[in-house]
Design a protein around this motif. Structure first.
Motif, PDB file in Angstrom:
ATOM      1  N   UNK A  30     -13.226  -1.814 -10.063  1.00 13.15           N
ATOM      2  CA  UNK A  30     -12.638  -1.289  -8.836  1.00 13.15           C
ATOM      3  C   UNK A  30     -12.356   0.192  -8.934  1.00 13.15           C
ATOM      4  N   UNK A  31     -12.189   0.794  -7.771  1.00 11.92           N
ATOM      5  CA  UNK A  31     -11.854   2.213  -7.739  1.00 11.92           C
ATOM      6  C   UNK A  31     -10.412   2.406  -8.201  1.00 11.92           C
ATOM      7  N   UNK A  32     -10.021   3.633  -8.377  1.00 14.66           N
ATOM      8  CA  UNK A  32      -8.674   3.905  -8.883  1.00 14.66           C
ATOM      9  C   UNK A  32      -7.610   3.406  -7.897  1.00 14.66           C
ATOM     10  N   UNK A  33      -6.581   2.777  -8.431  1.00 18.58           N
ATOM     11  CA  UNK A  33      -5.501   2.267  -7.588  1.00 18.58           C
ATOM     12  C   UNK A  33      -5.836   0.998  -6.830  1.00 18.58           C
ATOM     13  N   UNK A  34      -6.952   0.371  -7.164  1.00 19.63           N
ATOM     14  CA  UNK A  34      -7.374  -0.821  -6.407  1.00 19.63           C
ATOM     15  C   UNK A  34      -6.660  -2.088  -6.862  1.00 19.63           C
ATOM     16  N   UNK A  35      -5.881  -2.012  -7.939  1.00 20.50           N
ATOM     17  CA  UNK A  35      -5.094  -3.172  -8.366  1.00 20.50           C
ATOM     18  C   UNK A  35      -5.590  -3.860  -9.630  1.00 20.50           C
TER      19      UNK A  35
END
Ligand SMILES: Nc1ncnc2c1ncn2[C@@H]1O[C@H](COP(=O)(O)OP(=O)(O)OP(=O)(O)O)[C@@H](O)[C@H]1O
Ligand SMILES: [Mg+2]
Length: 225
Positions: A30-35
């Motif tokens: 996932x992209x950054x901050x996606x969990x």
């Protein structure tokens, strides 16, 4: 018969015949901050609550930060660490040569049923040669699978704006499953999604599902919850 390991993430297990295939390696990309980190902690914690030993190897955040962040979701890792059921280990990403060895040793010592490595993306630090990074990742994943007794979730950061499934473009082929998280900001409101890109031996949900992060952690939204 395939045994399933429940992720403990509400709404996710029912999308994959009850959970991850026991002994498999899943990539959580996932992209950054996606969990990614929150979902991985939730996975380990769900195991601890069932009495399954878990090992979380962090290559990014400190174990103190992980414990502290987890507390806001009601996950008290320290309690299980004291009982000897859990270990959160920081591994210096510049010392990758002994990561595989330490991992195998800890899995054996803890009899870990669940393993998380967060994040594989920093594995390229200090290594200029992409082929060398790929080989290391390949070795790491095959090492986990060889053991057979532990079910692993490896996180990978997807570079922003790229249609990739992983950082190095090789992890997804070696992994048994690929779960992709996305975070899209639209006019002030943000929307999170989860998609199961592949999962061997599993008839899995094929949609892009809305995902939420609340004070209970990650939840996947769909009609057959
Ligand atoms: N209590 C909470 N309630 C709702 N959302 C939260 C809460 N705590 C964190 N978040 C959201 O989760 C995000 C962080 O999630 P996480 O650390 O798991 O992402 P990540 O994919 O691991 O990112 P990174 O690239 O930093 O590794 C925050 O940016 C925030 O949007
Ligand atoms: Mg993270």
């Amino acid at each position: 018969m395939v045994q399933r390991i429940k992720t403990g993430i509400p709404g996710l297990d029912s999308l994959m015949e009850g959970g991850l295939v026991e002994g498999s390696v899943a990539l959580l990309a996932g992209t950054t901050g996606s969990g990614k980190t929150i979902a991985s902690c939730q996975y380990i914690y769900a195991g601890l609550e069932r009495g399954e030993p878990g090992v979380l190897i962090t290559l990014e955040e400190s174990p103190e930060d992980i414990r502290e962040d987890a507390l806001q979701f009601g996950w008290d890792f320290a309690k299980y660490e004291k009982k000897g059921l859990c270990r959160i280990i920081y591994h210096d990403p510049s010392q990758l040569n002994n990561l595989g060895g330490i991992m195998v040793e800890e899995i054996g010592r803890m009899k870990a049923k669940r393993l998380v490595i967060d994040s594989t993306s920093v594995m390229s630090l200090n290594i200029d040669n992409p082929a060398q990074v790929r080989r290391k990742l390949y070795n790491l994943i095959t090492n986990i699978k060889r053991g057979g007794g532990t079910t692993a979730l490896l996180t990978a950061e997807i570079p922003e704006g790229r249609h990739a499934l992983s950082t190095f473009g090789v992890e997804e082929f070696v992994a048994d499953a690929v779960i992709v998280l996305h975070y899209v900001g639209v006019e002030g409101a943000a929307s999170r999604t989860l998609m199961i890109r592949k999962m061997r031996r599993t008839s899995h949900g094929r949609d892009v599902y809305p995902m939420e992060i609340t004070k209970k952690g990650v939840t996947i939204k769909h009609s057959d919850l």
